[in-house]
Scaffold this motif. Structure first.
Motif, PDB file in Angstrom:
ATOM      1  N   ASP A 111      70.120 -28.115  47.770  1.00  0.00           N
ATOM      2  CA  ASP A 111      71.482 -27.740  47.363  1.00  0.00           C
ATOM      3  C   ASP A 111      72.017 -28.660  46.280  1.00  0.00           C
ATOM      4  OD1 ASP A 111      72.851 -26.712  50.600  1.00  0.00           O
ATOM      5  OD2 ASP A 111      71.514 -25.751  49.158  1.00  0.00           O
ATOM      6  N   LEU A 112      71.560 -29.902  46.265  1.00  0.00           N
ATOM      7  CA  LEU A 112      72.138 -30.894  45.372  1.00  0.00           C
ATOM      8  C   LEU A 112      71.508 -30.858  43.982  1.00  0.00           C
ATOM      9  CD1 LEU A 112      72.185 -33.801  47.952  1.00  0.00           C
ATOM     10  CD2 LEU A 112      74.007 -32.206  47.420  1.00  0.00           C
TER      11      LEU A 112
ATOM     12  N   LEU B  17      71.075  -0.387  65.723  1.00  0.00           N
ATOM     13  CA  LEU B  17      71.492  -1.644  66.359  1.00  0.00           C
ATOM     14  C   LEU B  17      70.295  -2.569  66.593  1.00  0.00           C
ATOM     15  CD1 LEU B  17      74.178  -0.599  68.997  1.00  0.00           C
ATOM     16  CD2 LEU B  17      74.447  -2.303  67.194  1.00  0.00           C
TER      17      LEU B  17
ATOM     18  N   LEU C 182      68.410  -9.944  62.134  1.00  0.00           N
ATOM     19  CA  LEU C 182      69.125 -11.217  62.314  1.00  0.00           C
ATOM     20  C   LEU C 182      68.189 -12.287  62.857  1.00  0.00           C
ATOM     21  CD1 LEU C 182      72.635 -10.393  63.843  1.00  0.00           C
ATOM     22  CD2 LEU C 182      72.150 -11.398  61.625  1.00  0.00           C
TER      23      LEU C 182
ATOM     24  N   PHE D 111      72.448 -45.572  58.358  1.00  0.00           N
ATOM     25  CA  PHE D 111      73.163 -44.511  57.648  1.00  0.00           C
ATOM     26  C   PHE D 111      74.532 -44.307  58.272  1.00  0.00           C
ATOM     27  CE2 PHE D 111      73.880 -40.892  55.079  1.00  0.00           C
ATOM     28  CZ  PHE D 111      74.365 -39.862  55.874  1.00  0.00           C
TER      29      PHE D 111
ATOM     30  N   MET E 121      72.545  13.514  71.486  1.00  0.00           N
ATOM     31  CA  MET E 121      71.283  12.800  71.825  1.00  0.00           C
ATOM     32  C   MET E 121      70.673  12.152  70.574  1.00  0.00           C
ATOM     33  SD  MET E 121      69.121  12.024  74.239  1.00  0.00           S
ATOM     34  CE  MET E 121      67.452  11.493  74.419  1.00  0.00           C
TER      35      MET E 121
ATOM     36  N   LYS F 142      73.310 -30.048  40.349  1.00  0.00           N
ATOM     37  CA  LYS F 142      74.704 -30.506  40.288  1.00  0.00           C
ATOM     38  C   LYS F 142      74.778 -31.750  39.403  1.00  0.00           C
ATOM     39  CE  LYS F 142      76.492 -28.878  44.664  1.00  0.00           C
ATOM     40  NZ  LYS F 142      76.966 -29.253  45.983  1.00  0.00           N
TER      41      LYS F 142
ATOM     42  N   VAL G 208      76.108 -43.606  48.848  1.00  0.00           N
ATOM     43  CA  VAL G 208      76.680 -42.343  49.332  1.00  0.00           C
ATOM     44  C   VAL G 208      77.083 -41.460  48.145  1.00  0.00           C
ATOM     45  CG1 VAL G 208      78.580 -41.338  50.676  1.00  0.00           C
ATOM     46  CG2 VAL G 208      77.400 -43.363  51.505  1.00  0.00           C
TER      47      VAL G 208
ATOM     48  N   THR H 197      72.240  11.475  67.785  1.00  0.00           N
ATOM     49  CA  THR H 197      73.164  10.430  67.290  1.00  0.00           C
ATOM     50  C   THR H 197      72.932   9.147  68.062  1.00  0.00           C
ATOM     51  OG1 THR H 197      74.749  12.243  67.277  1.00  0.00           O
ATOM     52  CG2 THR H 197      75.544  10.107  66.516  1.00  0.00           C
TER      53      THR H 197
ATOM     54  N   TYR I 230      66.662 -31.115  57.306  1.00  0.00           N
ATOM     55  CA  TYR I 230      67.556 -31.424  56.195  1.00  0.00           C
ATOM     56  C   TYR I 230      66.811 -31.385  54.863  1.00  0.00           C
ATOM     57  CZ  TYR I 230      70.629 -34.056  53.176  1.00  0.00           C
ATOM     58  OH  TYR I 230      71.406 -34.458  52.130  1.00  0.00           O
TER      59      TYR I 230
ATOM     60  N   PHE J 221      69.068  -3.997  63.346  1.00  0.00           N
ATOM     61  CA  PHE J 221      69.992  -5.033  62.861  1.00  0.00           C
ATOM     62  C   PHE J 221      69.768  -6.347  63.611  1.00  0.00           C
ATOM     63  CE2 PHE J 221      73.558  -6.836  60.922  1.00  0.00           C
ATOM     64  CZ  PHE J 221      74.381  -7.411  61.869  1.00  0.00           C
TER      65      PHE J 221
ATOM     66  N   ASN K 213      65.179 -25.630  59.495  1.00  0.00           N
ATOM     67  CA  ASN K 213      66.068 -26.398  60.361  1.00  0.00           C
ATOM     68  C   ASN K 213      65.960 -27.894  60.114  1.00  0.00           C
ATOM     69  OD1 ASN K 213      63.610 -26.893  61.443  1.00  0.00           O
ATOM     70  ND2 ASN K 213      64.042 -26.151  63.477  1.00  0.00           N
TER      71      ASN K 213
ATOM     72  N   GLY L  68      74.244 -39.345  47.325  1.00  0.00           N
ATOM     73  CA  GLY L  68      73.673 -38.525  48.393  1.00  0.00           C
ATOM     74  C   GLY L  68      72.449 -39.147  49.045  1.00  0.00           C
ATOM     75  N   ILE L  69      72.396 -40.491  49.053  1.00  0.00           N
ATOM     76  CA  ILE L  69      71.255 -41.190  49.638  1.00  0.00           C
ATOM     77  C   ILE L  69      71.500 -41.371  51.127  1.00  0.00           C
ATOM     78  CG2 ILE L  69      69.899 -43.336  49.545  1.00  0.00           C
ATOM     79  CD1 ILE L  69      69.793 -41.606  46.972  1.00  0.00           C
ATOM     80  N   TYR L  70      70.460 -41.161  51.953  1.00  0.00           N
ATOM     81  CA  TYR L  70      70.636 -41.427  53.376  1.00  0.00           C
ATOM     82  C   TYR L  70      69.541 -42.311  53.951  1.00  0.00           C
ATOM     83  CZ  TYR L  70      67.344 -37.633  54.643  1.00  0.00           C
ATOM     84  OH  TYR L  70      66.249 -36.824  54.786  1.00  0.00           O
TER      85      TYR L  70
ATOM     86  N   LYS M 274      78.008 -34.324  48.539  1.00  0.00           N
ATOM     87  CA  LYS M 274      76.892 -35.271  48.375  1.00  0.00           C
ATOM     88  C   LYS M 274      75.678 -34.893  49.220  1.00  0.00           C
ATOM     89  CE  LYS M 274      79.460 -37.693  45.747  1.00  0.00           C
ATOM     90  NZ  LYS M 274      79.276 -37.585  44.305  1.00  0.00           N
ATOM     91  N   TYR M 275      75.918 -34.357  50.433  1.00  0.00           N
ATOM     92  CA  TYR M 275      74.815 -34.135  51.369  1.00  0.00           C
ATOM     93  C   TYR M 275      74.611 -32.675  51.765  1.00  0.00           C
ATOM     94  CZ  TYR M 275      74.900 -39.191  51.836  1.00  0.00           C
ATOM     95  OH  TYR M 275      74.856 -40.535  51.576  1.00  0.00           O
TER      96      TYR M 275
ATOM     97  N   VAL N 141      82.414 -45.760  54.541  1.00  0.00           N
ATOM     98  CA  VAL N 141      82.886 -44.860  53.484  1.00  0.00           C
ATOM     99  C   VAL N 141      84.088 -44.041  53.974  1.00  0.00           C
ATOM    100  CG1 VAL N 141      82.259 -42.831  52.087  1.00  0.00           C
ATOM    101  CG2 VAL N 141      80.678 -44.745  52.274  1.00  0.00           C
TER     102      VAL N 141
ATOM    103  N   ILE O  82      71.920   5.549  66.498  1.00  0.00           N
ATOM    104  CA  ILE O  82      72.760   4.350  66.676  1.00  0.00           C
ATOM    105  C   ILE O  82      71.954   3.237  67.341  1.00  0.00           C
ATOM    106  CG2 ILE O  82      74.760   3.407  67.930  1.00  0.00           C
ATOM    107  CD1 ILE O  82      76.113   6.157  67.512  1.00  0.00           C
TER     108      ILE O  82
ATOM    109  N   VAL P 157      69.818 -39.034  60.001  1.00  0.00           N
ATOM    110  CA  VAL P 157      68.560 -39.654  60.423  1.00  0.00           C
ATOM    111  C   VAL P 157      68.380 -39.633  61.937  1.00  0.00           C
ATOM    112  CG1 VAL P 157      68.434 -41.103  58.368  1.00  0.00           C
ATOM    113  CG2 VAL P 157      69.492 -42.016  60.413  1.00  0.00           C
TER     114      VAL P 157
ATOM    115  N   TRP Q 270      75.253 -29.200  55.769  1.00  0.00           N
ATOM    116  CA  TRP Q 270      74.574 -29.608  57.006  1.00  0.00           C
ATOM    117  C   TRP Q 270      75.216 -30.867  57.595  1.00  0.00           C
ATOM    118  CZ3 TRP Q 270      71.467 -27.823  60.539  1.00  0.00           C
ATOM    119  CH2 TRP Q 270      70.638 -28.658  61.291  1.00  0.00           C
TER     120      TRP Q 270
END
Lengths: 122, 172
Positions: free
Chosen positions: B33-34, B11, B18, A51, B1, B37, B130, B3, B29, B14, B27, B133-135, A79-80, A58, B7, A38, A83
């Motif tokens: 991902d969770l 480069l 990226l 948090f 020349m 599960k 926790v 080649t 949160y 590439f 960027n 996964g609670i924040y 859990k998170y 924990v 190259i 947060v 990140w």
């Protein structure tokens, strides 16, 4: 020789004990490596958010249960997500991130070697 | 020349690739991902401290919405109307976890706005949250009878989230 060997065994045993217990210094290191979700960039150690206070409790509980650093990070990541830990874990997803600099150095070196060799031949 | 050109082109391509992937990387949160599960086993004390709820309790429900809330949380008031609507849906039960709150304030909140929860648990210091996964609150987890996390809602449930939950429970 026997004396040196016995000293080495004693040093090893002391270090093993130190490794198996997480010290207060390690606890701070763990908290500094966990991101406050947060707080936008602050670590749990530096944050006073709700948090952060919960995570500090924990982590303390997990240390009391005898968990290692790796197990504590693993628990929080489960859990998170990844990140939450500042240090990027080495796994299939982050493989390129870790090894690209070394691969670039290696292939860059090869390219430079090939160019120099060609110049010498010419 | 030739080649050297190949190259250099390789480069540069590439590096641009990226940059493309790096700049498109999200960027902020997210909890995508969770989802998918399975919830690890847990224990929660009831608000009146007379009972203990665990993962076995929730396996009896087709779907459970685990809602973390508090009386001092303004967005929790905002989402409450949708929880009251979801309470009426068959196949869905709502477990309320009162987060870092006082019992009397929590009960007053429910008396004023209505009680959508079939079970009321508490987490007075945030430790139990926790495990889910609670924040922050409000946060809600929609799980099935095998404790798989189907969806996680960060922030108050709004009308779109309500429609999404109804769609999920009706599709099963």
């Amino acid at each position: 020789m026997k004396k040196i060997l016995s000293y080495l065994i004693i040093i090893f045993l002391f270090n093993s004990q130190a490794i198996s217990k997480i010290s207060n210094k390690d606890e701070i290191e763990i908290l500094k490596n966990i991101r406050c979700l947060v707080c936008q960039g602050q670590s749990i150690a530096d944050s006073n958010s709700d948090f952060a206070q919960t995570i500090k409790l924990v982590v303390k509980d997990k240390i009391g249960e005898g968990k290692t650093k790796k197990e504590i990070y693993g628990f929080l990541i489960s859990k998170y997500g990844e990140w939450i830990v500042f240090d990027t874990q080495i796994n299939r997803k982050n493989f390129l991130l870790w090894f690209l600099p070394y691969l670039s150095l290696f292939f860059g070196g090869l390219i430079i070697f090939a160019i120099l060799k060609k110049k010498r031949e010419n | 020349m030739k080649t050297n050109i190949i190259i250099s082109f390789g480069l540069i391509s590439f590096i641009l690739l990226l940059f493309y992937f790096g700049l498109n990387n999200k960027n902020k949160y997210e909890t995508s991902d969770l989802v998918g599960k399975k919830l690890s086993s847990f224990e929660l004390k009831s608000l009146d401290e007379k009972n203990v709820f665990n993962s076995n309790t929730l396996e009896k429900n087709t779907f459970t919405l685990i809602n973390f809330w508090a009386s001092w949380c303004a967005p929790c008031r905002k989402e409450h109307e949708y929880l009251m609507l979801l309470k009426k849906k068959t196949g869905l039960k709502i477990l309320g976890v009162n987060f870092k709150d006082r019992k009397e304030n929590a009960l007053e909140f429910l008396q004023t706005l209505g009680n959508p929860y079939y079970l009321l648990a508490k987490d007075h210091d945030g430790r139990s949250s926790v495990n889910f996964g609670i924040y922050g609150i409000p946060e809600s987890l929609l799980i099935d009878n095998e404790l798989n996390v189907i969806k996680k809602f960060i922030g108050p449930i709004n009308f779109d989230n309500y429609k999404e939950i109804v769609k999920i429970i009706n599709n099963k």
